[in-house]
Design a protein around this motif. Structure first.
Motif, PDB file in Angstrom:
ATOM      1  N   HIS A  55      -0.715  -2.548  -5.885  1.00 46.87           N
ATOM      2  CA  HIS A  55       0.268  -1.731  -5.059  1.00 46.87           C
ATOM      3  C   HIS A  55      -0.610  -0.675  -4.307  1.00 46.87           C
ATOM      4  O   HIS A  55       0.073  -0.293  -3.403  1.00 46.87           O
ATOM      5  CB  HIS A  55       1.520  -1.545  -5.691  1.00 46.87           C
ATOM      6  CG  HIS A  55       2.328  -2.510  -6.131  1.00 46.87           C
ATOM      7  ND1 HIS A  55       3.601  -2.325  -6.880  1.00 46.87           N
ATOM      8  CD2 HIS A  55       2.481  -3.891  -5.933  1.00 46.87           C
ATOM      9  CE1 HIS A  55       4.130  -3.502  -7.034  1.00 46.87           C
ATOM     10  NE2 HIS A  55       3.504  -4.572  -6.447  1.00 46.87           N
ATOM     11  N   ILE A  56      -1.519  -0.532  -4.706  1.00 45.83           N
ATOM     12  CA  ILE A  56      -2.234   0.554  -4.236  1.00 45.83           C
ATOM     13  C   ILE A  56      -3.372  -0.084  -3.228  1.00 45.83           C
ATOM     14  O   ILE A  56      -3.726   0.208  -2.120  1.00 45.83           O
ATOM     15  CB  ILE A  56      -2.847   1.692  -5.358  1.00 45.83           C
ATOM     16  CG1 ILE A  56      -1.827   2.163  -5.810  1.00 45.83           C
ATOM     17  CG2 ILE A  56      -4.052   2.632  -4.450  1.00 45.83           C
ATOM     18  CD1 ILE A  56      -2.217   3.349  -7.234  1.00 45.83           C
ATOM     19  N   THR A  57      -4.225  -1.050  -3.842  1.00 43.36           N
ATOM     20  CA  THR A  57      -5.668  -1.584  -3.201  1.00 43.36           C
ATOM     21  C   THR A  57      -5.111  -2.350  -2.014  1.00 43.36           C
ATOM     22  O   THR A  57      -5.766  -2.376  -1.089  1.00 43.36           O
ATOM     23  CB  THR A  57      -6.404  -2.464  -4.322  1.00 43.36           C
ATOM     24  OG1 THR A  57      -5.643  -3.252  -4.916  1.00 43.36           O
ATOM     25  CG2 THR A  57      -6.678  -1.373  -5.378  1.00 43.36           C
ATOM     26  N   ALA A  58      -3.904  -3.246  -2.034  1.00 42.53           N
ATOM     27  CA  ALA A  58      -3.424  -4.181  -1.089  1.00 42.53           C
ATOM     28  C   ALA A  58      -3.488  -3.611   0.364  1.00 42.53           C
ATOM     29  O   ALA A  58      -3.917  -4.335   1.284  1.00 42.53           O
ATOM     30  CB  ALA A  58      -2.285  -4.701  -1.387  1.00 42.53           C
ATOM     31  N   TRP A  59      -3.166  -2.275   0.370  1.00 40.41           N
ATOM     32  CA  TRP A  59      -3.104  -1.360   1.751  1.00 40.41           C
ATOM     33  C   TRP A  59      -4.511  -1.245   2.473  1.00 40.41           C
ATOM     34  O   TRP A  59      -4.443  -1.073   3.393  1.00 40.41           O
ATOM     35  CB  TRP A  59      -2.403  -0.272   1.675  1.00 40.41           C
ATOM     36  CG  TRP A  59      -0.972  -0.499   1.223  1.00 40.41           C
ATOM     37  CD1 TRP A  59      -0.496  -0.082  -0.226  1.00 40.41           C
ATOM     38  CD2 TRP A  59       0.157  -0.729   2.081  1.00 40.41           C
ATOM     39  NE1 TRP A  59       0.732  -0.404  -0.336  1.00 40.41           N
ATOM     40  CE2 TRP A  59       1.436  -0.586   1.226  1.00 40.41           C
ATOM     41  CE3 TRP A  59       0.438  -0.997   3.294  1.00 40.41           C
ATOM     42  CZ2 TRP A  59       2.582  -1.080   1.610  1.00 40.41           C
ATOM     43  CZ3 TRP A  59       1.738  -1.393   3.765  1.00 40.41           C
ATOM     44  CH2 TRP A  59       2.722  -1.319   3.090  1.00 40.41           C
ATOM     45  N   PHE A  60      -5.545  -1.346   1.533  1.00 39.96           N
ATOM     46  CA  PHE A  60      -6.765  -1.097   2.109  1.00 39.96           C
ATOM     47  C   PHE A  60      -7.722  -2.294   2.307  1.00 39.96           C
ATOM     48  O   PHE A  60      -8.692  -1.952   2.579  1.00 39.96           O
ATOM     49  CB  PHE A  60      -7.544  -0.107   1.002  1.00 39.96           C
ATOM     50  CG  PHE A  60      -6.837   1.467   0.995  1.00 39.96           C
ATOM     51  CD1 PHE A  60      -6.935   2.294   1.679  1.00 39.96           C
ATOM     52  CD2 PHE A  60      -5.506   1.456   0.110  1.00 39.96           C
ATOM     53  CE1 PHE A  60      -6.292   3.553   1.691  1.00 39.96           C
ATOM     54  CE2 PHE A  60      -4.942   2.707  -0.074  1.00 39.96           C
ATOM     55  CZ  PHE A  60      -5.214   3.651   0.715  1.00 39.96           C
ATOM     56  N   PHE A  61      -7.033  -3.436   2.275  1.00 44.92           N
ATOM     57  CA  PHE A  61      -8.090  -4.479   2.427  1.00 44.92           C
ATOM     58  C   PHE A  61      -8.822  -4.634   4.058  1.00 44.92           C
ATOM     59  O   PHE A  61      -9.830  -5.145   3.842  1.00 44.92           O
ATOM     60  CB  PHE A  61      -7.234  -5.784   2.113  1.00 44.92           C
ATOM     61  CG  PHE A  61      -7.122  -6.086   0.659  1.00 44.92           C
ATOM     62  CD1 PHE A  61      -7.582  -5.390  -0.153  1.00 44.92           C
ATOM     63  CD2 PHE A  61      -6.263  -7.287   0.560  1.00 44.92           C
ATOM     64  CE1 PHE A  61      -7.363  -5.536  -1.471  1.00 44.92           C
ATOM     65  CE2 PHE A  61      -5.845  -7.714  -0.828  1.00 44.92           C
ATOM     66  CZ  PHE A  61      -6.565  -6.742  -1.997  1.00 44.92           C
TER      67      PHE A  61
END
Length: 448
Positions: free
Chosen positions: A359-365
């Motif tokens: 839920h944190i990393t998905a926004w930074f793909f």
């Protein structure tokens, strides 16, 4: 089959080349993925944690190998794009010399330092023996890993991304069978999963060798091509080493993060391992596009088609942006549920930990995808130093963030390390690419 990427529609060539590379990368990730699933289901959380702890180590070593052999392959692609068959054969021969030396040094050195490295990354005592036995087998099998990566890179340098895929599918299926046999049927523990991986990789390397020998007559060795040249070896090292160091630097930063995770106990180690493997599968579009650009840019750089390079990069940026949205949605909503494939999670704690990360990393793909575009484009242009500098920025960001955030925010702080590192890696890559392309375009126009 050879594929000249200096002619035809850039978008069509990039898509057709990327598809088999993408599928191949998925299957290559299945090696360690299947190990983890079978180990977790049949041997439990501690065994999964033992395999998971080696993830950063294998990324360090395999990343170095992949970077070196990819650098060698770019020299082959540039020679092929320039139509210089003599230089192509010579660089192939010098690459073989370097691969043999790398296999001897890496295997011997890592086996000797195995215990010391595991202590350095805070491997817990209750999983130390299993971790050591698993990674030792992986180290012993590095020669076949090097052979496969070099041969597959050679195929891709000549524009053939389909054939390595076929051999990889065969070896991946074999890996599943051997995993079940050596872990579930013959009780060899976590070492059995490592043996399955090495044997399967050996099969893919052998198949690739005979294919290259039979199909690529253009690489047929002659006495002159095998004549040792320090200058040619130096050129290959100057291209391969920065790419190898780039992967290794990234891996060192990941090891720092893994060291902090190891302090949280076996459940967090197992969950972090599962999350890492799930994320690697989901984002394989990005390295696949990067590998395509390395070949595309390498061939067109050799031919002096710089406008064509710029057009290809722009099209790849659009593909990457759309792909990052799809990947982000998939992992945000379904990533945690996928963790149940790795271990029986009766309490739901493993899924909760994975969800926290996703839920944190998905926004930074989008940032992650952009790294592969500019990094591999610069490498295809023959610039290995700046991509390595991007890795240094990535390492510095991870080291800073894990030291500042992990003690205060715990696992949430650890989850923020990757996004911060991805953004930092772009700091040198984007401006250097833009400046480099402006300079090359002016030179091309002046010579027109």
């Amino acid at each position: 089959m050879q594929n000249d990427m200096t002619k035809g529609s850039p978008l069509r060539l990039i898509i057709l080349f990327t598809i088999p590379v993408f599928i191949g990368n998925l299957f290559q990730n299945f090696y360690n993925l299947v190990d983890s699933i079978i180990v977790g289901q049949f041997l439990g959380v501690n065994a999964l944690a033992a395999v998971g702890t080696t993830g950063t180590l294998t990324f360090l070593v395999i990343g170095w190998i992949n970077g070196m052999t990819s650098g060698f392959a770019i020299m082959l692609a540039q020679s092929f794009g320039a139509g210089d068959e003599k230089k192509l054969r010579h660089y192939m021969s010098m690459s073989i010399y370097l691969c043999v030396a790398m296999a001897v040094l890496l295997t011997g050195g890592l086996l000797t330092a195995n215990s010391a490295i595991l202590r350095l990354i805070n491997t817990p005592d209750n999983i130390f023996a299993d971790t050591k036995s698993y990674i030792a087998v992986i180290y012993a099998g590095l020669p076949v890993t090097i052979a496969y990566n070099m041969l597959a890179g050679t195929c891709r340098a000549l524009g053939d991304s389909r054939t390595p895929l076929i051999f990889l599918i065969i070896s991946s299926l074999l890996n599943i069978v051997l995993d079940l046999l050596l872990v579930a049927v013959i009780p060899m523990g976590v070492a059995g999963a490592a043996y399955a991986t090495v044997i399967s990789q050996g099969v893919s390397a052998v198949l690739c060798f005979f294919y290259v020998k039979r199909k690529y007559k253009i690489l047929g060795p002659d006495r002159e091509s095998w004549r040792f040249s320090m200058r040619s070896v130096g050129n290959l090292i100057m291209m391969g080493m920065p790419m190898g160091l780039q992967f290794s630097i990234t891996a060192i930063g990941t090891m720092m993060v893994q060291s902090s995770v190891n302090l949280l106990g076996a459940t967090y180690i197992a969950a972090y391992s599962a999350a890492g493997k799930i994320q690697n599968i989901v984002v394989q579009l990005f390295p696949s596009l990067g590998m395509t650009l390395a070949t595309y840019v390498g061939q067109n750089s050799g031919a002096g088609n710089y406008k064509r390079i710029r057009d290809g990069v722009r099209m790849t940026e659009l593909i990457c942006l759309g792909g990052s949205v799809i990947c982000g949605v998939l992992i945000y909503f379904f990533g945690g549920e996928a963790s149940r494939f790795f271990v029986t999670d009766t309490t739901g704690e493993v899924k909760q930990i994975c969800d926290q990360l996703f839920h944190i990393t998905a926004w930074f793909f989008p940032f992650l995808g952009t790294i592969f575009i500019y990094r591999n484009t610069l490498q295809g242009l023959g610039d290995g130093l700046v991509p390595m500098l991007g890795g240094v920025f990535e390492l510095a960001a991870r080291a800073l963030l894990v030291s500042l955030l992990a003690p205060v925010y715990g696992f949430v702080g650890i989850c923020l390390c990757d996004p911060g590192a991805w953004i930092a890696a772009l700091i040198p890559l984007v401006p250097v690419y833009m400046r480099r392309m402006r300079k090359l375009t002016r030179t091309m126009n002046a010579n027109a």
